[in-house]
Design a protein around this motif. Structure first.
Motif, PDB file in Angstrom:
ATOM      1  N   ILE A  71     -10.373  -1.514 -40.847  1.00  0.00           N
ATOM      2  CA  ILE A  71     -11.477  -2.438 -41.121  1.00  0.00           C
ATOM      3  C   ILE A  71     -11.695  -2.591 -42.623  1.00  0.00           C
ATOM      4  O   ILE A  71     -11.923  -3.707 -43.115  1.00  0.00           O
ATOM      5  N   GLU A  72     -11.634  -1.484 -43.350  1.00  0.00           N
ATOM      6  CA  GLU A  72     -11.821  -1.548 -44.803  1.00  0.00           C
ATOM      7  C   GLU A  72     -10.766  -2.438 -45.444  1.00  0.00           C
ATOM      8  O   GLU A  72     -11.068  -3.214 -46.350  1.00  0.00           O
ATOM      9  N   ARG A  73      -9.545  -2.325 -44.951  1.00  0.00           N
ATOM     10  CA  ARG A  73      -8.476  -3.169 -45.510  1.00  0.00           C
ATOM     11  C   ARG A  73      -8.726  -4.639 -45.177  1.00  0.00           C
ATOM     12  O   ARG A  73      -8.515  -5.519 -46.006  1.00  0.00           O
ATOM     13  N   LYS A  74      -9.174  -4.913 -43.963  1.00  0.00           N
ATOM     14  CA  LYS A  74      -9.465  -6.294 -43.570  1.00  0.00           C
ATOM     15  C   LYS A  74     -10.590  -6.880 -44.422  1.00  0.00           C
ATOM     16  O   LYS A  74     -10.518  -8.021 -44.871  1.00  0.00           O
ATOM     17  N   VAL A  75     -11.651  -6.082 -44.619  1.00  0.00           N
ATOM     18  CA  VAL A  75     -12.782  -6.535 -45.426  1.00  0.00           C
ATOM     19  C   VAL A  75     -12.346  -6.773 -46.871  1.00  0.00           C
ATOM     20  O   VAL A  75     -12.685  -7.790 -47.492  1.00  0.00           O
ATOM     21  N   LEU A  76     -11.567  -5.827 -47.404  1.00  0.00           N
ATOM     22  CA  LEU A  76     -11.056  -5.956 -48.771  1.00  0.00           C
ATOM     23  C   LEU A  76     -10.204  -7.214 -48.901  1.00  0.00           C
ATOM     24  O   LEU A  76     -10.314  -7.959 -49.882  1.00  0.00           O
ATOM     25  N   ILE A 104      -8.149 -18.112 -58.997  1.00  0.00           N
ATOM     26  CA  ILE A 104      -6.885 -17.658 -59.597  1.00  0.00           C
ATOM     27  C   ILE A 104      -7.111 -16.677 -60.740  1.00  0.00           C
ATOM     28  O   ILE A 104      -6.475 -15.613 -60.801  1.00  0.00           O
ATOM     29  N   ASP A 105      -7.999 -16.996 -61.671  1.00  0.00           N
ATOM     30  CA  ASP A 105      -8.201 -16.122 -62.831  1.00  0.00           C
ATOM     31  C   ASP A 105      -8.722 -14.755 -62.412  1.00  0.00           C
ATOM     32  O   ASP A 105      -8.302 -13.733 -62.957  1.00  0.00           O
ATOM     33  N   ALA A 106      -9.629 -14.726 -61.455  1.00  0.00           N
ATOM     34  CA  ALA A 106     -10.146 -13.447 -60.970  1.00  0.00           C
ATOM     35  C   ALA A 106      -9.049 -12.648 -60.279  1.00  0.00           C
ATOM     36  O   ALA A 106      -8.953 -11.417 -60.430  1.00  0.00           O
ATOM     37  N   LEU A 107      -8.196 -13.331 -59.516  1.00  0.00           N
ATOM     38  CA  LEU A 107      -7.064 -12.660 -58.864  1.00  0.00           C
ATOM     39  C   LEU A 107      -6.119 -12.047 -59.890  1.00  0.00           C
ATOM     40  O   LEU A 107      -5.667 -10.902 -59.743  1.00  0.00           O
ATOM     41  N   LEU A 108      -5.818 -12.814 -60.925  1.00  0.00           N
ATOM     42  CA  LEU A 108      -4.885 -12.324 -61.955  1.00  0.00           C
ATOM     43  C   LEU A 108      -5.466 -11.141 -62.723  1.00  0.00           C
ATOM     44  O   LEU A 108      -4.760 -10.183 -63.022  1.00  0.00           O
ATOM     45  N   LEU A 109      -6.762 -11.201 -63.025  1.00  0.00           N
ATOM     46  CA  LEU A 109      -7.389 -10.087 -63.734  1.00  0.00           C
ATOM     47  C   LEU A 109      -7.421  -8.839 -62.849  1.00  0.00           C
ATOM     48  O   LEU A 109      -7.155  -7.729 -63.325  1.00  0.00           O
ATOM     49  N   LEU A 110      -7.731  -9.019 -61.576  1.00  0.00           N
ATOM     50  CA  LEU A 110      -7.759  -7.882 -60.644  1.00  0.00           C
ATOM     51  C   LEU A 110      -6.362  -7.294 -60.474  1.00  0.00           C
ATOM     52  O   LEU A 110      -6.194  -6.070 -60.449  1.00  0.00           O
ATOM     53  N   TYR A 111      -5.363  -8.164 -60.361  1.00  0.00           N
ATOM     54  CA  TYR A 111      -3.978  -7.694 -60.220  1.00  0.00           C
ATOM     55  C   TYR A 111      -3.542  -6.921 -61.461  1.00  0.00           C
ATOM     56  O   TYR A 111      -2.912  -5.866 -61.368  1.00  0.00           O
ATOM     57  N   ALA A 112      -3.915  -7.434 -62.635  1.00  0.00           N
ATOM     58  CA  ALA A 112      -3.583  -6.749 -63.891  1.00  0.00           C
ATOM     59  C   ALA A 112      -4.191  -5.355 -63.925  1.00  0.00           C
ATOM     60  O   ALA A 112      -3.532  -4.378 -64.304  1.00  0.00           O
ATOM     61  N   LEU A 113      -5.456  -5.246 -63.501  1.00  0.00           N
ATOM     62  CA  LEU A 113      -6.130  -3.942 -63.489  1.00  0.00           C
ATOM     63  C   LEU A 113      -5.481  -2.997 -62.487  1.00  0.00           C
ATOM     64  O   LEU A 113      -5.309  -1.805 -62.766  1.00  0.00           O
ATOM     65  N   ALA A 114      -5.088  -3.524 -61.320  1.00  0.00           N
ATOM     66  CA  ALA A 114      -4.447  -2.687 -60.301  1.00  0.00           C
ATOM     67  C   ALA A 114      -3.104  -2.158 -60.795  1.00  0.00           C
ATOM     68  O   ALA A 114      -2.775  -0.984 -60.598  1.00  0.00           O
ATOM     69  N   GLU A 163     -11.219   0.480 -55.801  1.00  0.00           N
ATOM     70  CA  GLU A 163     -10.413   0.615 -54.586  1.00  0.00           C
ATOM     71  C   GLU A 163      -9.048   1.223 -54.926  1.00  0.00           C
ATOM     72  O   GLU A 163      -8.684   1.340 -56.096  1.00  0.00           O
ATOM     73  N   ASP A 164      -8.303   1.592 -53.873  1.00  0.00           N
ATOM     74  CA  ASP A 164      -6.966   2.151 -54.082  1.00  0.00           C
ATOM     75  C   ASP A 164      -6.089   1.134 -54.813  1.00  0.00           C
ATOM     76  O   ASP A 164      -5.939  -0.006 -54.339  1.00  0.00           O
ATOM     77  N   PRO A 165      -5.498   1.498 -55.960  1.00  0.00           N
ATOM     78  CA  PRO A 165      -4.767   0.514 -56.775  1.00  0.00           C
ATOM     79  C   PRO A 165      -3.557  -0.090 -56.075  1.00  0.00           C
ATOM     80  O   PRO A 165      -3.289  -1.284 -56.218  1.00  0.00           O
ATOM     81  N   THR A 185      -3.098  -0.508 -52.816  1.00  0.00           N
ATOM     82  CA  THR A 185      -3.578  -1.441 -51.790  1.00  0.00           C
ATOM     83  C   THR A 185      -4.019  -2.750 -52.420  1.00  0.00           C
ATOM     84  O   THR A 185      -3.657  -3.841 -51.957  1.00  0.00           O
ATOM     85  N   VAL A 186      -4.811  -2.660 -53.490  1.00  0.00           N
ATOM     86  CA  VAL A 186      -5.292  -3.865 -54.180  1.00  0.00           C
ATOM     87  C   VAL A 186      -4.127  -4.655 -54.764  1.00  0.00           C
ATOM     88  O   VAL A 186      -4.079  -5.880 -54.650  1.00  0.00           O
ATOM     89  N   LYS A 187      -3.183  -3.947 -55.351  1.00  0.00           N
ATOM     90  CA  LYS A 187      -2.031  -4.620 -55.954  1.00  0.00           C
ATOM     91  C   LYS A 187      -1.243  -5.393 -54.901  1.00  0.00           C
ATOM     92  O   LYS A 187      -0.890  -6.564 -55.109  1.00  0.00           O
ATOM     93  N   ASN A 188      -0.998  -4.770 -53.752  1.00  0.00           N
ATOM     94  CA  ASN A 188      -0.194  -5.419 -52.709  1.00  0.00           C
ATOM     95  C   ASN A 188      -0.916  -6.623 -52.109  1.00  0.00           C
ATOM     96  O   ASN A 188      -0.313  -7.679 -51.890  1.00  0.00           O
ATOM     97  N   ILE A 189      -2.208  -6.461 -51.842  1.00  0.00           N
ATOM     98  CA  ILE A 189      -2.975  -7.586 -51.275  1.00  0.00           C
ATOM     99  C   ILE A 189      -3.037  -8.741 -52.265  1.00  0.00           C
ATOM    100  O   ILE A 189      -2.794  -9.900 -51.926  1.00  0.00           O
ATOM    101  N   THR A 190      -3.360  -8.409 -53.520  1.00  0.00           N
ATOM    102  CA  THR A 190      -3.518  -9.443 -54.549  1.00  0.00           C
ATOM    103  C   THR A 190      -2.196 -10.139 -54.838  1.00  0.00           C
ATOM    104  O   THR A 190      -2.152 -11.368 -54.998  1.00  0.00           O
ATOM    105  N   LYS A 191      -1.118  -9.366 -54.890  1.00  0.00           N
ATOM    106  CA  LYS A 191       0.201  -9.946 -55.147  1.00  0.00           C
ATOM    107  C   LYS A 191       0.561 -10.971 -54.069  1.00  0.00           C
ATOM    108  O   LYS A 191       1.037 -12.069 -54.364  1.00  0.00           O
ATOM    109  N   GLU A 192       0.297 -10.625 -52.824  1.00  0.00           N
ATOM    110  CA  GLU A 192       0.619 -11.514 -51.710  1.00  0.00           C
ATOM    111  C   GLU A 192      -0.193 -12.812 -51.783  1.00  0.00           C
ATOM    112  O   GLU A 192       0.332 -13.906 -51.559  1.00  0.00           O
ATOM    113  N   ILE A 193      -1.479 -12.685 -52.134  1.00  0.00           N
ATOM    114  CA  ILE A 193      -2.335 -13.875 -52.213  1.00  0.00           C
ATOM    115  C   ILE A 193      -1.917 -14.771 -53.379  1.00  0.00           C
ATOM    116  O   ILE A 193      -1.838 -15.997 -53.246  1.00  0.00           O
ATOM    117  N   ILE A 194      -1.655 -14.155 -54.542  1.00  0.00           N
ATOM    118  CA  ILE A 194      -1.227 -14.929 -55.719  1.00  0.00           C
ATOM    119  C   ILE A 194       0.083 -15.661 -55.420  1.00  0.00           C
ATOM    120  O   ILE A 194       0.232 -16.845 -55.735  1.00  0.00           O
TER     121      ILE A 194
END
Length: 404
Positions: free
Chosen positions: A286-291, A300-310, A380-382, A384-393
């Motif tokens: 559930i946490e992964r789904k919510v995330l 896009i810019d928020a995704l890229l900044l989050l991906y960079a941080l991850a 969050e777990d880096p 997990t965030v990196k993989n989710i964000t990469k896929e969306i970008i």
């Protein structure tokens, strides 16, 4: 592959044998009795009854944290109010509107539509409102208007939707020239009402009704009540329920989240039984789904900044300051051919957006004569965030994930 598919079907078949009545775990379910809310329900029902039988107008602001029964209480009130009005042959009706993600105009439109007024979204706000006033002048009916989640009204540039809505609805009686409405507003945040303009607050003259948080024992009792209705007897360990009740408090979650976990838990059952282990696994899913949902809602810019941080966090950077993060963000922009925002905008505005979503935290520090900077921390777990964000970008840019 065939064996894997059969395994999925077998697992789902087991799930249906455990969770017999999933509707009892849905947000739309309205129980006959709301546990541990007798005082609050009786108070709002008393004010509604005064309006129904004596036309005494009492405008309420029902407030409290998410997941404490506010919406269920007012939906129960709506149902009971309409039943009692019908039984007593009183020309009155309770109308419920959820304002979540609606504009001020759309709330007025929903109200007019529920009244049966012929309106459309192409009409101006003034025309929709005036049509409502004219309708009420011509009728002998009166209405208890319940507007839920007013703190989640959509705001448009130059508009104060809550203030506008409160002012418009609370002035209906004055505009019509007789008592036709009483207003119950529901919100997670009472401050949004306290910050109203003086004319709006004066016109509303609210009575505040507070819904407190449940304690752990109460959460356990509510979960047990729902489980007994939804699941086959003996399929949910008591220890699993106590764990889930404790997690609600410890993780600052609410019952809606717990019901999501319980709906997922049968898929993780062991030998046809939901155990503490099943709950932990369901929580993780559930946490992964919510995330995933939260990250999917970013631009896009928020995704890229989050991906960079991850990426930087996963590489073990102990302290990620504004400059380091911005350089990584710009590097990603160059790879994708995306025009980067300025450093000031990226750090101060996009960073603040990610912080508001609970994805990151920022800490401002001074570097003496070199000025100030921010230190960024991913919540969050880096990986997990990196993989989710990469896929969306990758999806947004029509690329494969390996190209990032």
């Amino acid at each position: 592959m065939s064996d894997k598919l059969k395994e999925i079907f077998t697992k789902r078949r087991t799930t249906t044998r455990i969770l017999l009545y999933p509707q009892y775990l849905s947000e739309g379910y309205i129980p006959e009795k709301l546990l541990f809310r007798d005082r609050e329900v009786e108070e709002i029902a008393g004010h509604a009854a005064d309006f129904l039988f004596s036309s005494i107008v009492k405008n309420l602001v029902i407030h409290g944290p998410p997941g404490v029964g506010k919406t269920v209480a007012v939906r129960m009130l709506e149902r009971t109010y309409n039943e009692v009005a019908l039984e007593n042959e009183i020309d009155s009706r309770a109308i419920y509107i959820s304002a979540k993600d609606l504009t001020y105009r759309r709330v007025l439109y929903e109200l007019a539509s529920q009244l049966g007024i012929n309106v459309n979204l192409g009409m101006s706000i003034a025309d929709i409102y005036d049509s409502t006033i004219m309708y009420m002048k011509e009728k002998e009916s009166k209405y208890l208007i319940i507007v839920d989640e007013i703190d989640k009204l959509r705001k448009r540039p130059g508009e104060e939707p809550v203030d506008n809505l409160v002012y418009s609805l609370s002035r209906i009686n004055e505009r019509v020239g007789k008592v036709v409405v009483s207003i119950f507003f529901v919100t997670n945040n009472a401050r949004i009402v306290e910050r109203l303009s003086a004319p709006s607050f004066s016109s509303l003259s609210p009575i505040f009704v507070y819904f407190r948080n449940y304690n752990t024992d109460e959460l356990y009792a509510i979960l047990k009540d729902r489980v007994e209705k939804a699941f086959a007897p003996g399929t949910v360990d008591d220890a699993a329920l106590r764990l889930l009740a404790a997690l609600i408090r410890r993780e600052s979650r609410d019952l809606r989240w717990a019901f999501l976990v319980l709906r997922e838990a049968p898929n993780e059952a062991e030998n046809g039984k939901i155990t503490e282990k099943s709950i932990w696994r369901a929580v993780e899913i559930i946490e992964r789904k919510v995330l995933n949902q939260v990250i999917n809602g970013l631009d896009i810019d928020a995704l890229l900044l989050l991906y960079a941080l991850a990426v930087l966090t996963e590489k073990g950077h102990a302290q990620i300051d504004s400059s380091t993060l911005y350089l990584k963000y710009k590097e990603l922009c160059d790879v994708l051919g995306w025009y980067p925002r300025t450093m000031k905008h990226t750090i101060n505005y996009i960073g603040a957006k990610l912080e508001a979503e609970g994805l990151i935290t920022r800490k401002a520090i001074s570097r003496g004569r070199y000025g100030r900077t921010h230190l960024f921390h991913l919540e969050e777990d880096p990986t997990t965030v990196k993989n989710i964000t990469k896929e969306i970008i990758a999806g947004r840019f029509n690329l494969s994930a390996t190209q990032l």
